[in-house]
Design a protein around this motif. Structure first.
Motif, PDB file in Angstrom:
ATOM      1  N   ALA A   1       1.334   6.205  -7.257  1.00  0.00           N
ATOM      2  CA  ALA A   1       0.140   6.919  -7.700  1.00  0.00           C
ATOM      3  C   ALA A   1       0.232   8.416  -7.457  1.00  0.00           C
ATOM      4  N   THR A   2       0.882   8.805  -6.368  1.00  0.00           N
ATOM      5  CA  THR A   2       0.925  10.218  -5.989  1.00  0.00           C
ATOM      6  C   THR A   2       2.034  10.978  -6.688  1.00  0.00           C
ATOM      7  N   LEU A   3       3.174  10.333  -6.898  1.00  0.00           N
ATOM      8  CA  LEU A   3       4.353  11.017  -7.441  1.00  0.00           C
ATOM      9  C   LEU A   3       4.854  10.343  -8.725  1.00  0.00           C
ATOM     10  N   PRO A   4       4.003  10.239  -9.746  1.00  0.00           N
ATOM     11  CA  PRO A   4       4.453   9.590 -10.981  1.00  0.00           C
ATOM     12  C   PRO A   4       5.526  10.421 -11.672  1.00  0.00           C
TER      13      PRO A   4
ATOM     14  N   GLY B   1       8.329   1.083   0.812  1.00  0.00           N
ATOM     15  CA  GLY B   1       7.672   2.344   1.123  1.00  0.00           C
ATOM     16  C   GLY B   1       8.543   3.560   0.906  1.00  0.00           C
ATOM     17  N   SER B   2       9.574   3.441   0.071  1.00  0.00           N
ATOM     18  CA  SER B   2      10.490   4.547  -0.154  1.00  0.00           C
ATOM     19  C   SER B   2      10.949   4.577  -1.603  1.00  0.00           C
TER      20      SER B   2
ATOM     21  N   GLY C   1       0.817  -1.207   0.000  1.00  0.00           N
ATOM     22  CA  GLY C   1       0.000   0.000   0.000  1.00  0.00           C
ATOM     23  C   GLY C   1       0.854   1.260   0.000  1.00  0.00           C
ATOM     24  N   LEU C   2       1.940   1.257   0.784  1.00  0.00           N
ATOM     25  CA  LEU C   2       2.855   2.396   0.808  1.00  0.00           C
ATOM     26  C   LEU C   2       3.495   2.615  -0.558  1.00  0.00           C
ATOM     27  N   ASN C   3       3.950   1.521  -1.182  1.00  0.00           N
ATOM     28  CA  ASN C   3       4.562   1.630  -2.504  1.00  0.00           C
ATOM     29  C   ASN C   3       3.566   2.158  -3.537  1.00  0.00           C
TER      30      ASN C   3
END
Length: 199
Positions: free
Chosen positions: A83-86, A134-135, A76-78
């Motif tokens: 999705a947020t920072l393409p 997640g990073s 989910g983090l990935n």
């Protein structure tokens, strides 16, 4: 040809993920309403769900409430980062002196101003690696800012989805001050490395 020397490569972290907080309610109904409850419960359509909520609120009563806090999985983090920072949609800028506020936007950030006198014609693109754990980071392609004649002092950085230097439209996703101001002389450059962490 001018020899460009990378004076500073600063790693900075930014990002915050979405978290859920749950509240479950156990509702009870008199037996005469059970058949209608069953009928409404067979369909997951939003309109039917709305009708079911109205039905419970009119004829039912709350027997129990349960609050819960969630765990966001690594997957989910990935996904949040992807999705947020393409890549191709976000850009790195540099800011002048001043304090960043959570209420800042690209159109309004009274506590500081954007630096626009570096030689690049636009804000460099933010190109992140594939998220892992997640990073994600841009260490494979840091944003580079070249000092003009006379040099320039960089006080901090910003991430926005508008490539225009000094542009006041779009979303200001994140901004921060460098650990200390970085005075860069002509013929030198600053490399900005960012790590986006969803947590």
């Amino acid at each position: 040809m001018t020899d460009l020397t990378a004076m500073v490569q600063e790693a900075a972290e930014f990002g915050r993920t979405i978290r859920f907080r749950g509240r479950a309610e156990v509702w009870g109904l008199e037996q005469r309403y059970w058949r209608e409850l069953e009928r409404l419960s067979l369909d997951g359509d939003p309109e039917t769900q709305a009708a079911l909520n109205r039905f419970l609120e009119r004829y039912g009563h709350v027997r129990a409430r349960i609050l819960s806090h969630n765990l966001v999985t690594t997957a989910g983090l990935n996904h949040t980062l992807t999705a947020t920072l393409p890549n191709g949609s976000w850009y790195v800028g540099q800011k002048g002196t001043g304090t960043v506020s959570a209420s800042d936007t690209m159109a309004s950030h009274a506590g500081w101003s954007e630096l626009t006198t570096y030689t690049q014609s636009t804000r460099p693109a933010l190109t992140l690696s594939a998220p892992s754990g997640g990073s994600a980071n841009n260490s494979a392609g840091p944003a580079i800012f070249t000092a003009p004649t006379g040099g320039l002092t960089f006080y901090g950085w910003l991430v926005a989805n508008n490539s225009s230097k000094g542009g006041t439209t779009g979303t200001l996703y994140s901004a921060a001050n460098h650990g200390s101001p970085q005075a860069i002389t002509a013929g030198s450059a600053l490399r900005q490395t960012l790590t986006a962490t969803a947590a």
